[in-house]
Design an enzyme around this catalytic site. Structure first.
Site, PDB file in Angstrom:
ATOM      1  N   HIS F  17       0.835  -1.213   0.000  1.00  0.00           N
ATOM      2  CA  HIS F  17       0.000   0.000   0.000  1.00  0.00           C
ATOM      3  C   HIS F  17       0.868   1.261   0.000  1.00  0.00           C
ATOM      4  CE1 HIS F  17      -2.928  -2.746   2.367  1.00  0.00           C
ATOM      5  NE2 HIS F  17      -3.368  -2.664   1.118  1.00  0.00           N
ATOM      6  N   LYS F  41     -18.279  -6.776   6.903  1.00  0.00           N
ATOM      7  CA  LYS F  41     -17.139  -7.686   6.960  1.00  0.00           C
ATOM      8  C   LYS F  41     -16.355  -7.371   8.223  1.00  0.00           C
ATOM      9  CE  LYS F  41     -14.298  -7.481   3.491  1.00  0.00           C
ATOM     10  NZ  LYS F  41     -13.539  -7.614   2.214  1.00  0.00           N
ATOM     11  N   ARG F  90      -2.390  -5.990  -8.841  1.00  0.00           N
ATOM     12  CA  ARG F  90      -1.438  -7.046  -8.600  1.00  0.00           C
ATOM     13  C   ARG F  90      -1.658  -8.218  -9.534  1.00  0.00           C
ATOM     14  NH1 ARG F  90      -2.598  -8.029  -2.619  1.00  0.00           N
ATOM     15  NH2 ARG F  90      -4.590  -8.151  -3.695  1.00  0.00           N
ATOM     16  N   SER F 128      -2.999  -7.894   2.685  1.00  0.00           N
ATOM     17  CA  SER F 128      -3.297  -7.817   4.118  1.00  0.00           C
ATOM     18  C   SER F 128      -3.757  -9.166   4.653  1.00  0.00           C
ATOM     19  CB  SER F 128      -4.386  -6.766   4.373  1.00  0.00           C
ATOM     20  OG  SER F 128      -3.928  -5.485   4.037  1.00  0.00           O
TER      21      SER F 128
END
Lengths: 159, 159, 159, 159, 159, 159
Positions: F17, F41, F90, F128
């Protein structure tokens, strides 16, 4: 009557193609196998040979025609009153290319629907290109194409 | 004794290839680097040059052989009593093609297993093709290939 | 001696897993099947059941151990003096996830190499998740798992 | 007569689903939209609501039925004498999952063919999940679902 | 002032390219469209024609330059004091190739950032290659390229 | 002045990040890091903790703000007069999801452009989620997150 077009170069026809034709035959009243005559990309077998190998493979099947394809696929489909274009869907790279072609064809002619069928999983990774490569290196291709196609390779390679 | 084949065109060998060879060397007792002699696809370096660049890069390493590959990979593997074919796996497009080749090879010869190794992530997007492209445009390729390969490009481009 | 770890949840073991174990067995002197005990993700079969189903499936095979895996995979691999972690590689989504795990594991412990094997193509799209889904809906799973696993589902569903 | 099943959770129906139903309607004599009743995954709308929203959206269309789906899809297809299962194919992640399901279904029941249709490109990236997420955050979903589904969200969120 | 380079072959420019240029124009003070002169890959339109078609398409737009690109992209970017290279990102195969190029360019010159923009979804599957294929087969390309590019095809095909 | 939003859950912030934030900082006059408060979530760190960890990591950087994000991203972007939303790109699965979100956001608000940046290749496979998994199993995460985030994990796990 519902008619479908199954287009390709079929250079040469493989068991994977024949599997897709059989599946399409259960969904449509008639299937036209349309063999692209691409004068830009050099094919291993001539258009005439490719048509003959397909007709030989499909001998005795009703409701399946083999025809050369010269111009735009969608024009051919409209002219033949076909409802759908059938494509076999194998791996990821296929998927992208097939999607691109199908969207383009839809843009060119909205009335022709492209449908995707899934070949038998043992044919998932089979392609004409890899069959030609194996034949060129002297490998055994009899698991991948009908026996008369094996013979055609033998004749061609003798030349 | 377990022997593996690492096949490719190596036109030319890159740090990515050498990384895979080193990893394979830890898993097998012997590694044969098999350089495909493809007379259909034009290579930048000749087969002899590609063999020499590889041997130079691997100089001093025991248990690694460099050999030309002429026919089918699986025939070569059987003849050399190799247990496995080793391939580096980089990006998605690789994955599809590699899977296709590996399944075909398994069909042709079930006794030869294909195993995939992951090169160092900094080599993930490195390929011989892109190295040649950068060299052609006058870019610096010394981060991507051994220094004697940089020299070979210079000699070749002078011709 | 070369030892490999084959980690997973095996909830439950499928023919696809057994195929990978057999392939790994030809490449390594010993294979440890490591069953992840994840107390965060609820499994259908308990850790003990999953270990038992695996051991039952592998009965009689030398050189294959089944063990629970509690901490980090790479710590386990180092402790067991394993050279490699073996993973079956199926479809694209697998590939991405597997690459991520393998790169992370390499960051955590460079001495442990991850190698990817390709299961039989008829198991390419088989997963424990889909087997559980079919069993839940009353479908026949006997083509996907050993018969004693079919029985285990029957017992579990009676409860 | 050729009948197709179009299965899904439809939680809720989107313009993308309706587009696939319309395309399927041109290829088959009858389409059964089969709404999965999954008691394991919590849905936003109840099964009854999802059936009602679909029926409301399809009102006036002949040859399209909406029915709940309880057991295995292939059992349902056989029972309803359907020739094909229709699925919309959007992005890559879809493709993998859809292939897995289709191959599994073929293993369970070879007589049922899965065919893939391509929704309009403006619906390519549309999904029920993302519609629910936008609605939850107070965004405007009227471009993605029929107006009576917008109303259903409003009623549901007041509760 | 922030300047971006948008490189490509533009053989010929399509609505997809123009869409990316417009988006880039909102993010940067100046955009240089850099037309690759690749003497290895045969183009349909000559470099001069491709430059002219682009300039014609962009006529009247301030802050957009069209220039030929001869050497390495990153050298060009540094020489023109550009902060960023802009690329349109379409489908999966694009993604892989674009990533490879972007990482290589970063290796060659860390100061130049590659940024990816998403063309309008109706241009997602549009490419110069497919436009040329459709034109070759006599199809209507007026939805895909500006009208003066349609004319250029007509003139070229008459020759 | 050009302002960009970089949205995410940042649960917790990683070196990946921070790398994207730094790259965005070179392209825009101001970057707002927007931390999604998702009450559906469950996050490992609370919203307040995630904001604090980010601010701590970005301490001393001008022109970077950290703010909570409650409603729709595009509404936030319009309200803050941001020209662009920045996302790190990514792997393949990212790509699909990111494309879907970006197209949806464009549908909801055409004036906000999404741009994709490529993190350093050594962060390509960092997430993460995987950091939390490694921390949970007692592994060393100091290569993946700033040292004060390592400490935050330690404090959290003691509780």
């Amino acid at each position: 009557m519902r008619r479908a077009i199954y287009p390709g170069s079929f250079d040469p026809v493989t068991h994977g193609h024949l599997d897709v034709i059989e599946r399409a035959g259960k969904l449509f009243d008639e299937v036209i196998v349309a063999v692209a005559h691409n004068d830009q990309k050099q094919s291993f077998f001539t258009l005439e040979e490719r048509l003959a190998l397909l007709r030989n493979s499909l001998d005795g099947r009703n409701r399946v025609q083999v025809e050369p394809l010269d111009g735009l696929l969608v024009d051919f489909a409209v002219q033949r009153k076909a409802t759908a274009v059938v494509r076999g869907l194998r791996a990821i790279s296929d998927f992208e290319f097939e999607f691109q072609m199908a969207l383009m064809n839809r843009k060119l002619e909205a009335s022709v629907e492209t449908i995707f069928l899934m070949p038998k999983e043992e044919y998932t990774y089979l392609s004409s290109r890899i069959v030609k490569e194996i034949a060129r290196l002297g490998g055994n291709i009899s698991n991948f194409v009908p026996s008369h196609v094996v013979d055609a390779f033998a004749r061609k390679q003798k030349q």
